[in-house]
Design a protein around this motif. Structure first.
Motif, PDB file in Angstrom:
ATOM      1  N   GLY A 186      10.516  -2.598  15.797  1.00 47.87           N
ATOM      2  CA  GLY A 186      11.483  -1.821  14.836  1.00 47.87           C
ATOM      3  C   GLY A 186      10.466  -0.998  13.858  1.00 47.87           C
ATOM      4  O   GLY A 186      11.018  -0.797  12.790  1.00 47.87           O
ATOM      5  N   SER A 187       9.101  -0.879  13.807  1.00 42.83           N
ATOM      6  CA  SER A 187       8.403  -0.304  13.061  1.00 42.83           C
ATOM      7  C   SER A 187       8.084   1.147  13.663  1.00 42.83           C
ATOM      8  O   SER A 187       7.446   1.181  14.756  1.00 42.83           O
ATOM      9  CB  SER A 187       7.030  -1.233  12.712  1.00 42.83           C
ATOM     10  OG  SER A 187       7.382  -2.493  12.531  1.00 42.83           O
ATOM     11  N   PHE A 188       8.117   1.920  12.921  1.00 45.59           N
ATOM     12  CA  PHE A 188       7.864   3.313  13.226  1.00 45.59           C
ATOM     13  C   PHE A 188       7.500   4.376  12.086  1.00 45.59           C
ATOM     14  O   PHE A 188       7.764   3.857  10.845  1.00 45.59           O
ATOM     15  CB  PHE A 188       9.425   4.137  13.799  1.00 45.59           C
ATOM     16  CG  PHE A 188       9.659   3.397  14.895  1.00 45.59           C
ATOM     17  CD1 PHE A 188       9.480   3.873  16.250  1.00 45.59           C
ATOM     18  CD2 PHE A 188      10.755   2.373  14.701  1.00 45.59           C
ATOM     19  CE1 PHE A 188       9.906   3.302  17.355  1.00 45.59           C
ATOM     20  CE2 PHE A 188      11.147   1.704  15.941  1.00 45.59           C
ATOM     21  CZ  PHE A 188      10.746   2.373  17.182  1.00 45.59           C
ATOM     22  N   VAL A 189       6.737   5.268  12.417  1.00 45.11           N
ATOM     23  CA  VAL A 189       6.309   6.165  11.221  1.00 45.11           C
ATOM     24  C   VAL A 189       7.291   7.238  11.364  1.00 45.11           C
ATOM     25  O   VAL A 189       7.506   7.933  12.237  1.00 45.11           O
ATOM     26  CB  VAL A 189       4.757   6.741  11.565  1.00 45.11           C
ATOM     27  CG1 VAL A 189       4.425   7.789  10.473  1.00 45.11           C
ATOM     28  CG2 VAL A 189       3.757   5.796  11.669  1.00 45.11           C
ATOM     29  N   THR A 190       7.921   7.637  10.151  1.00 48.57           N
ATOM     30  CA  THR A 190       8.814   8.608   9.872  1.00 48.57           C
ATOM     31  C   THR A 190       8.170  10.074   9.861  1.00 48.57           C
ATOM     32  O   THR A 190       6.964  10.284   9.785  1.00 48.57           O
ATOM     33  CB  THR A 190       9.804   8.162   8.525  1.00 48.57           C
ATOM     34  OG1 THR A 190       9.039   8.544   7.591  1.00 48.57           O
ATOM     35  CG2 THR A 190      10.377   7.059   8.693  1.00 48.57           C
ATOM     36  N   SER A 191       8.941  10.912   9.583  1.00 50.27           N
ATOM     37  CA  SER A 191       8.329  12.343   9.736  1.00 50.27           C
ATOM     38  C   SER A 191       7.510  12.442   8.396  1.00 50.27           C
ATOM     39  O   SER A 191       6.713  13.540   8.499  1.00 50.27           O
ATOM     40  CB  SER A 191       9.613  13.529   9.959  1.00 50.27           C
ATOM     41  OG  SER A 191      10.411  13.371   8.821  1.00 50.27           O
ATOM     42  N   THR A 192       8.029  11.867   7.383  1.00 51.03           N
ATOM     43  CA  THR A 192       6.928  12.210   6.197  1.00 51.03           C
ATOM     44  C   THR A 192       6.161  11.230   6.020  1.00 51.03           C
ATOM     45  O   THR A 192       5.199  11.111   5.078  1.00 51.03           O
ATOM     46  CB  THR A 192       7.940  12.149   5.021  1.00 51.03           C
ATOM     47  OG1 THR A 192       8.624  10.639   4.850  1.00 51.03           O
ATOM     48  CG2 THR A 192       9.148  13.036   4.957  1.00 51.03           C
ATOM     49  N   GLY A 193       5.731  10.279   6.977  1.00 55.37           N
ATOM     50  CA  GLY A 193       4.679   9.314   7.005  1.00 55.37           C
ATOM     51  C   GLY A 193       4.906   8.055   6.416  1.00 55.37           C
ATOM     52  O   GLY A 193       4.153   6.974   6.636  1.00 55.37           O
ATOM     53  N   ALA A 194       6.199   7.688   6.286  1.00 56.42           N
ATOM     54  CA  ALA A 194       6.680   6.252   5.808  1.00 56.42           C
ATOM     55  C   ALA A 194       6.535   5.432   6.732  1.00 56.42           C
ATOM     56  O   ALA A 194       6.614   5.677   8.034  1.00 56.42           O
ATOM     57  CB  ALA A 194       7.759   6.261   5.076  1.00 56.42           C
TER      58      ALA A 194
END
Ligand SMILES: Nc1ncnc2c1ncn2[C@@H]1O[C@H](COP(=O)(O)OP(=O)(O)OP(=O)(O)O)[C@@H](O)[C@H]1O
Ligand SMILES: O=C([O-])CC(=O)C(=O)O
Ligand SMILES: [Ca+2]
Ligand SMILES: [Mn+2]
Length: 684
Positions: free
Chosen positions: A183-191
């Protein structure tokens, strides 16, 4: 065809240039290959006559390199960072594979962590290694000396090693989370998007505080109090459970950080946890030590054992669910079992500050805080979701903090090093500073995003309505670092009144400010379940009953004294409904609330003309620049005036009932203020 890099010898560079320029055309006869040859087999390359070592593609043998193997190449990629990642060579304490040799600070740290993680019954700490277990292949060949020698009753847990990931950087924590935490992912803005698990909010009913001789008389117990008692023995049972769980892991995260930007009242905290998510969350939310401060950190003043992945044992006395959040003020420790919601750590420490600071005559506050260009400071009190973070994050002012502060004789200081913003329905237009803070380093809890683009849909409540972003305060461009300021000029009480009867803005006298501070009212909408239309009133003393430790009147008395001494003005701002209750009316536009707040800051509201309301006796300004006058007087905004009056009376009754528990308590030295406060409530 051979690959090239940018460090070709001149001869080859020419050849490359030609090949790149004309493909398989023969340029000037120096080399050639036919299209057919290219299809069937690798072309033979002929280098220029006279060039040395003809027939050899030189591209891979360009300037001499300092590595012989892939492992050596990889070792070059990581530049050593001093002095936070010390490594003591040979024997002694073993740490990770990267890091320079500095004397014994790493050893000191490991000894200190080993003491933190020691079992109280076996009286030994685990064998600790610094660094990631996956980089331990090498370490395994080094002779280990445990930091403390196991006693006679050696257990399997006493034989294994636990890797300590001490104050990792955000980048390292990202890698840990993405590799090991589902459930850990990098979002499109880097969060870093994370899931907090089954719990997506705090569990106040599972909070326990150790009642011992000291706390029995010092703390607030009984009706209305958030402090549900447990005894020392039960605390130790849960502590041992948490410590054994953490020691059973291959690795644990340890954060050594500070609370409170006031240097004279800074508290050292250690957080031991099982997840990179928890470590990055606290990295963002607590004050980050400099490398030098970390090296000289010493023994923490308070330690959290976050074993939230592991449940508590319901056969244990006082346990009523599989979640337990236990505070022991005597031992200066907190244990978390059965919830991975990171907010428990932040708010647990806040509770501790509510105990430690008043002992030093410092008032701890559940409030946001910002400062104007002229140094005018405002506090924003309010329960969860009323607008502390939203309204203290103001592009025209310096942000001191969004949620937890101290007010001492010197002025205000933020307790934390970061902000924790609600993100439901977040929009770039309405809250640009929060929007822009959601970037690399920020923890984004429980949000939903596009599986391909990783763009977050802030309107999606599939996981929870309580989606959150935790970011370091310096991610807000106009944050005030260090996060301290002079004495407040304005004290703004926020209430999200879903009944829609409180005015959007009213001015309070000191007694009214105290009355509303002790009441701590808000009325959020009951939930998102279908058919639930009724707002539910919440009263939470000092706008944070879940976190206070002493009786509310103790904090109220301190606030009254400070406001009086500094001549601060109190305001009540309704960030909730207007023109009817939830369902009929609508939430007051954020843009209007911001105009109201602007008028408080500028001082223009202080000089406005006012009229007094019935029942609550609130002073309403006749005009506020940028706000339609019709909404300033709530009754005007309601179509059904009778319904308005009924609702107002209903709310007044709820206030009166709630305040009954406080009527027998004196505030301050003279009885005068107490009487005034009692009279400052609704009159009907
Ligand atoms: N008129 C308004 N004033 C303030 N906030 C509003 C208004 N209308 C809508 N909102 C929304 O209400 C929410 C307020 O949440 P915010 O994060 O500021 O709460 P908080 O007081 O900081 O709570 P917590 O203590 O839980 O962090 C935001 O999502 C904001 O966009
Ligand atoms: O503590 C939390 O989870 C969020 C928060 O700020 C509050 O509820 O006041
Ligand atoms: Ca907040
Ligand atoms: Mn809060």
């Amino acid at each position: 065809m051979c690959k090239t890099n940018t460090t070709l010898g001149q001869a080859n560079q020419d050849a490359w240039w030609k090949m790149a320029g004309n493909g398989n055309e023969n340029a000037d006869g120096d080399f050639s290959f036919s299209a057919a040859a290219a299809r069937d087999a690798l072309p033979r390359i002929t280098t220029e006559k006279g060039a040395k070592s003809a027939d050899v593609c030189h591209d891979d043998t360009a300037p001499r390199v300092n590595f012989q193997t892939i492992d050596e190449l990889h070792s070059l990629q990581k530049k050593r960072s001093a002095p936070t990642t010390p490594l003591k060579e040979g024997g002694g304490v073993v740490m990770g594979t990267s890091g320079p040799t500095t004397p014994s600070s790493g050893e000191t740290m490991l000894q200190s962590v080993s003491a933190s993680l020691a079992s109280l019954t076996r009286e030994t700490g685990p064998k600790l290694i610094r660094g990631d277990p996956t980089s331990a292949a090498k370490v395994a060949h080094v002779p280990h000396t445990p930091t403390s020698v196991p006693a006679a009753d050696v257990s399997d847990s006493g034989l294994k090693f636990t890797h300590i990931l001490h104050n990792l950087s955000p980048a390292e924590l990202y890698e840990q989370a993405i590799k090991y935490e589902k459930g850990s992912f990098v979002t499109s803005t880097g969060a870093l998007a994370t899931l907090s698990g089954a719990k997506t909010g705090r569990s106040p009913k599972d909070k326990r505080v150790v009642k011992d001789e000291t706390t029995a008389s010092e703390l607030w117990w009984g009706k209305g109090s958030p402090n549900i008692e447990m005894d020392e023995q039960t605390f130790l049972v849960n502590r041992e459970r948490a410590v054994d769980y953490l020691n059973s892991l291959d690795k644990v995260f340890v954060n050594d950080q500070y609370l409170n930007w006031d240097p004279e009242n800074r508290i050292k905290v250690r957080i031991v946890s099982a997840r990179a998510y928890h470590s990055l969350f606290m990295h963002n939310m607590c004050i980050r030590p400099t490398p030098e401060e970390l090296e000289n950190f010493g023994t923490p003043d308070f330690t959290i054992y976050n074993a939230g992945k592991f449940p508590c044992n319901r056969y244990t006395h006082y346990m009523t669910s599989s979640t337990s959040v236990d505070i022991n003020l005597g031992r200066r420790e907190m244990v978390i079992l059965g919830t991975q919601y990171a907010g428990e750590m932040k708010k647990g420490l806040f509770g501790v500050m509510h105990y430690l600071m008043p002992k030093r005559k410092i008032l701890s506050l559940h409030s946001g805080c910002n400062m104007g260009k002229e140094g005018d400071v405002a506090l924003f009190f309010g329960l969860s979701g009323t607008g502390k973070t939203t309204l203290s994050t103001d592009h025209n002012r310096y942000l001191i903090g969004d949620d937890e502060h101290c007010w001492s004789d010197a002025g205000v200081s933020n307790i934390e090093g970061g902000c924790y913003a609600k993100c439901i329905d977040l929009s770039r237009e309405k809250e640009p500073d929060i929007w822009n803070a959601i970037k690399f380093g920020t923890v984004l809890e429980n949000v939903v995003f596009d599986e391909h683009t990783r763009e977050v849909d802030y309107n999606d409540k599939s996981v929870t309505e309580n989606t959150r972003a935790a970011y370091p305060i310096e991610y807000i461009p106009n944050s005030k670092i260090p996060c301290i300021g002079p004495h407040p000029k304005n004290v703004i009480l926020l209430a999200c009144d879903a009944f829609g009867v409180l005015p959007p803005i009213s001015k309070l006298d000191l007694a009214q400010t105290m009355y509303h501070f002790i009441s701590g009212y808000t009325a959020l909408v009951a939930g998102t379940e279908e058919g639930v239309k009724e707002p539910r009133a919440t009263f939470s003393a000092c706008f944070g009953a879940a976190f206070i430790m002493l009786h509310p009147t103790k904090y109220a008395a301190m606030l009254a004294e400070k406001m009086q001494a500094q001549g601060a003005t109190g305001w009540l701002v309704n960030t909730g409904w207007s023109g009817g209750s939830y369902g009929a009316g609508s939430r007051i536009k954020l843009a209007y609330t911001r105009k109201i707040i602007d008028a408080i800051h500028s001082g223009s509201l202080l000089n406005a003309t006012y009229h007094k309301t019935e029942i609550f006796g609130l002073e309403i300004p006749n005009e506020v620049e940028g706000v339609p006058s019709e909404i300033l007087e709530p009754m005007n905004a309601w179509e059904d005036k009778e319904a308005y009056k009924d609702t107002l009376l209903k709310l007044a009754g709820l206030f009166r009932n709630n305040f009954e528990t406080f009527t027998s308590h004196k505030i301050g030295d003279d009885g005068k203020l107490t009487e005034e406060i009692l009279a400052a409530g609704p009159n009907f």
